[in-house]
Design an enzyme around this catalytic site. Structure first.
Site, PDB file in Angstrom:
ATOM      1  CG  PHE A  67     -35.106  -9.202  46.419  1.00 32.41           C
ATOM      2  CD1 PHE A  67     -35.916 -10.327  46.441  1.00 32.41           C
ATOM      3  CD2 PHE A  67     -35.201  -8.294  47.455  1.00 32.41           C
ATOM      4  CE1 PHE A  67     -36.809 -10.535  47.483  1.00 32.41           C
ATOM      5  CE2 PHE A  67     -36.082  -8.486  48.506  1.00 32.41           C
ATOM      6  CZ  PHE A  67     -36.894  -9.617  48.510  1.00 32.41           C
ATOM      7  CB  CYS A  68     -36.695 -10.033  40.551  1.00 34.24           C
ATOM      8  SG  CYS A  68     -35.237  -9.820  39.505  1.00 34.24           S
ATOM      9  NE  ARG A  69     -37.324 -16.261  36.822  1.00 35.92           N
ATOM     10  CZ  ARG A  69     -36.465 -16.338  35.798  1.00 35.92           C
ATOM     11  NH1 ARG A  69     -35.404 -17.102  35.886  1.00 35.92           N
ATOM     12  NH2 ARG A  69     -36.671 -15.648  34.708  1.00 35.92           N
ATOM     13  N   GLY A  93     -30.269  -8.245  43.313  1.00 38.59           N
ATOM     14  CA  GLY A  93     -30.178  -9.371  42.385  1.00 38.59           C
ATOM     15  C   GLY A  93     -31.279 -10.377  42.644  1.00 38.59           C
ATOM     16  CD1 TRP A  95     -36.305 -15.586  44.607  1.00 37.42           C
ATOM     17  CD2 TRP A  95     -36.262 -16.016  46.800  1.00 37.42           C
ATOM     18  NE1 TRP A  95     -36.683 -16.887  44.788  1.00 37.42           N
ATOM     19  CE2 TRP A  95     -36.678 -17.177  46.129  1.00 37.42           C
ATOM     20  CE3 TRP A  95     -36.154 -16.055  48.181  1.00 37.42           C
ATOM     21  CZ2 TRP A  95     -36.978 -18.377  46.797  1.00 37.42           C
ATOM     22  CZ3 TRP A  95     -36.465 -17.228  48.845  1.00 37.42           C
ATOM     23  CH2 TRP A  95     -36.873 -18.365  48.143  1.00 37.42           C
TER      24      TRP A  95
END
Length: 103
Positions: A67-69, A93, A95
């Site tokens: 996941f990330c931003r 998707g 965080w």
């Protein structure tokens, strides 16, 4: 289908929830600075540009959630991992999306 799910692929939250319940390896692929500003409890930080050189950390994991931003970098991370033989990767998707399923 929303614009973002069309662009980045939809997140299957049922699969995500089950993977997290089963102790998935949670990987935040944002930069170290972004990670330091807050992330998911129990997650490790392996920035997207380091995924290829850190493949050993993923070996033997039953489920991997990246996941990330925004979901963009995690989508890229999922592709890199799959190209290297990992079939158990979920793009969580954002965080904050992953965080809502972690106790």
């Amino acid at each position: 289908m929303s614009f973002f799910s069309a662009l980045f692929g939809s997140t299957d939250n049922t699969k995500l929830t089950e993977a997290i319940k089963e102790g998935a390896f949670l990987v935040d692929v944002r930069s170290a600075g972004e990670f330091a500003s807050g992330s998911v409890k129990g997650a490790v930080n392996i920035p997207l540009d380091k995924i290829g050189s850190q493949l050993a950390k993923f070996k033997g994991k039953k489920n991997i959630v990246v996941f990330c931003r925004s979901g963009n970098r995690s989508g890229q991370a999922k592709s890199i991992l799959e190209q290297n033989g990992f079939q158990n990767v979920i793009n969580g998707g954002t965080w904050s999306n992953v965080n809502q399923y972690v106790n």
